[in-house]
Design an enzyme around this catalytic site. Structure first.
Site, PDB file in Angstrom:
ATOM      1  N   HIS A 167       0.846  -1.203   0.000  1.00  0.00           N
ATOM      2  CA  HIS A 167       0.000   0.000   0.000  1.00  0.00           C
ATOM      3  C   HIS A 167       0.875   1.244   0.000  1.00  0.00           C
ATOM      4  O   HIS A 167       1.964   1.249   0.576  1.00  0.00           O
ATOM      5  CB  HIS A 167      -0.984   0.009   1.170  1.00  0.00           C
ATOM      6  CG  HIS A 167      -0.360  -0.036   2.535  1.00  0.00           C
ATOM      7  ND1 HIS A 167       0.104   1.084   3.177  1.00  0.00           N
ATOM      8  CD2 HIS A 167      -0.145  -1.066   3.384  1.00  0.00           C
ATOM      9  CE1 HIS A 167       0.570   0.745   4.355  1.00  0.00           C
ATOM     10  NE2 HIS A 167       0.448  -0.555   4.507  1.00  0.00           N
ATOM     11  N   ASP A 218      -0.343   4.299   1.007  1.00  0.00           N
ATOM     12  CA  ASP A 218      -0.767   5.269   2.029  1.00  0.00           C
ATOM     13  C   ASP A 218      -0.058   5.001   3.356  1.00  0.00           C
ATOM     14  O   ASP A 218       0.431   3.899   3.619  1.00  0.00           O
ATOM     15  CB  ASP A 218      -2.294   5.283   2.215  1.00  0.00           C
ATOM     16  CG  ASP A 218      -2.883   3.932   2.586  1.00  0.00           C
ATOM     17  OD1 ASP A 218      -2.386   2.908   2.084  1.00  0.00           O
ATOM     18  OD2 ASP A 218      -3.838   3.892   3.380  1.00  0.00           O
ATOM     19  N   GLU A 273      -5.216   1.492   2.405  1.00  0.00           N
ATOM     20  CA  GLU A 273      -5.078   0.250   3.169  1.00  0.00           C
ATOM     21  C   GLU A 273      -5.260   0.540   4.647  1.00  0.00           C
ATOM     22  O   GLU A 273      -5.900  -0.214   5.368  1.00  0.00           O
ATOM     23  CB  GLU A 273      -3.688  -0.372   2.938  1.00  0.00           C
ATOM     24  CG  GLU A 273      -3.541  -1.781   3.523  1.00  0.00           C
ATOM     25  CD  GLU A 273      -3.105  -1.826   4.983  1.00  0.00           C
ATOM     26  OE1 GLU A 273      -3.178  -2.902   5.584  1.00  0.00           O
ATOM     27  OE2 GLU A 273      -2.706  -0.791   5.536  1.00  0.00           O
ATOM     28  N   GLU A 274      -4.699   1.665   5.084  1.00  0.00           N
ATOM     29  CA  GLU A 274      -4.687   1.983   6.514  1.00  0.00           C
ATOM     30  C   GLU A 274      -6.083   2.317   7.050  1.00  0.00           C
ATOM     31  O   GLU A 274      -6.262   2.490   8.241  1.00  0.00           O
ATOM     32  CB  GLU A 274      -3.726   3.150   6.798  1.00  0.00           C
ATOM     33  CG  GLU A 274      -2.250   2.838   6.504  1.00  0.00           C
ATOM     34  CD  GLU A 274      -1.619   1.857   7.479  1.00  0.00           C
ATOM     35  OE1 GLU A 274      -2.328   1.314   8.336  1.00  0.00           O
ATOM     36  OE2 GLU A 274      -0.408   1.616   7.364  1.00  0.00           O
ATOM     37  N   HIS A 325       3.435   3.067  12.463  1.00  0.00           N
ATOM     38  CA  HIS A 325       2.406   3.936  13.060  1.00  0.00           C
ATOM     39  C   HIS A 325       2.936   4.784  14.220  1.00  0.00           C
ATOM     40  O   HIS A 325       2.179   5.507  14.848  1.00  0.00           O
ATOM     41  CB  HIS A 325       1.172   3.142  13.537  1.00  0.00           C
ATOM     42  CG  HIS A 325       0.486   2.381  12.442  1.00  0.00           C
ATOM     43  ND1 HIS A 325      -0.833   1.978  12.530  1.00  0.00           N
ATOM     44  CD2 HIS A 325       0.912   1.969  11.227  1.00  0.00           C
ATOM     45  CE1 HIS A 325      -1.162   1.340  11.418  1.00  0.00           C
ATOM     46  NE2 HIS A 325      -0.111   1.312  10.613  1.00  0.00           N
TER      47      HIS A 325
HETATM   48 ZN    ZN Z   1       0.829  -1.453   6.356  1.00  0.00          ZN
END
Ligand code: ZN
Length: 391
Positions: free
Chosen positions: A72, A74, A136-137, A358
């Protein structure tokens, strides 16, 4: 073209602040132009507003299915996080490369892009597909329209390798997730006359208790799968809102809950159980007081679990490509469940660790990035055939 190292490409990718709420088009156009310079064409799958796109490209023969390298584009926001580096500019310190998305998962994307010249030169017998997604997130949303198209193609991909950060250990399983919102509509009145109203908070509490009971049932040893931590499906309520003042019987209460389901367990069973409980036990009591009350359930997001059998031929090939037979599972979800659901055997294996994902000062080590480059070389050798021996 000299600027094809994973380090250089990572620097470029980190410079695009592709937080899920914003457009990813600048990054996608960068990748498209990079591929075009190497004579690789790609297809873009846009969202309805044309603010975001998935990118799909094939290198090698087009008359057979190949290996999908999927990731992904994003990243999660940096709001409120204390960073010692500019999150959208790559910084190097003591063997680590810092920036938002270095681990999750632009390090992998950079390594894939750096290997494209290798794939182009290798005269591949098995094609290599690049599948870069958006959103995706926020619930693995973006990849779905692209998968719907791929699923219908005559030559469906054979395998999929998703480069979420696993420290380059192959991961064949993760839980699925169902997130839901429950809205309880009661009937307000002055709290001195509480029995004449329908207290939405109190009914929500009963529903939440019911969820906890379901969770306890799912945690019984007969449902365990030791590959996962915790080894059972879990249910939890994470957000609740309701009430206006203590002297008013609350008219509404809303709460969000999620089910983290072992592969093979249908999370919707939890929602159905809650619905049945509401219909049979709570609504008749609520409606005996006031008729215009209700309990509404609404899904927020869902993705299936991933469970590629570790003793399969596919797993053997994946282990060889990943360079490790130490199969593991991870707690976080990926787009792998969706690929798997579309009938494409999938492994999750990528550089870096989700311990850094994250968080502020997210990083990937240069060593992991190089390890991922080696994985790409193994993929190029395998796809160019003849099949090398394992080991
Ligand atoms: Zn990821």
């Amino acid at each position: 073209m000299s600027e094809t190292t994973s380090r250089y490409l990572l620097e470029q990718l980190i410079g695009f602040a592709t937080v899920s709420r914003d457009s990813n088009l600048e990054l996608i156009e960068f990748v498209r132009d990079y591929l075009a310079q190497l004579d690789v064409e790609c297809e873009l799958f846009y969202n309805a507003e044309r603010t975001k796109a998935n990118l799909f490209a094939t290198i090698g023969p087009r008359d057979r299915g190949g290996i999908v390298l999927s990731g992904h584009t994003d990243v999660v926001p940096v709001d409120g996080q204390a960073w010692s580096f500019d999150p959208f500019k790559l910084s190097e310190k003591e063997g680590r490369l810092y920036g938002r998305g270095t681990a999750d998962m632009k390090g992998y994307l950079a390594s894939v892009l750096a290997a494209v010249p290798l794939f182009v030169e290798a005269e591949l017998q098995i094609p290599v597909h690049l599948a870069f997604s958006y959103d995706e997130e926020v619930g693995c949303l973006g990849v779905r329209p692209m998968l719907a198209v791929l699923e219908k193609r005559k030559h469906k991909p054979l395998l999929c390798l998703i480069g979420e950060p696993t420290g380059l250990k192959p991961v064949l399983g993760h839980k699925g997730k169902l997130a839901m919102r429950c809205q309880v509509i009661g009937a307000p009145c002055h709290s001195a006359y509480a029995p004449y109203g329908v207290n939405a908070i109190q009914y929500a509490a009963r529903l939440i208790n019911r969820l906890e009971e379901i969770g306890e049932r799912l945690a019984q040893p007969e449902h365990h799968d030791a590959r996962f931590d915790p080894p059972y499906s879990t249910v939890q309520t994470g957000v609740i809102k309701g009430g206006r003042a203590l002297n008013i019987v609350p008219a509404e209460c809303e709460f969000d809950f999620e089910v983290r389901a072992l592969p093979g367990f249908d999370a919707n069973e939890v929602a159905e159980d809650l619905q049945t409980y509401a219909q049979a036990e709570l609504l008749p009591r609520m409606r005996a007081v006031q008729s215009d009350v209700d309990i509404l359930l609404e899904p927020l997001s869902e993705y299936p679990g991933l469970a590629t059998p570790p003793d399969s031929e596919t797993a053997r090939i994946l282990a060889m490509l990943c360079g490790s037979e130490e199969f593991g599972t991870v707690a976080f979800g990926t787009e792998g469940g969706l690929f798997n659901h579309a009938g494409i055997p999938t492994v999750v294996c990528g550089p870096g660790s989700m311990d850094q994902g994250h968080k502020p000062d997210e990083y990937v080590t240069i060593e992991q990035l190089r390890g991922c480059d080696s994985m790409m070389e193994r993929i190029a050798r395998y796809a160019a055939g003849p099949m090398p021996a394992i080991g």
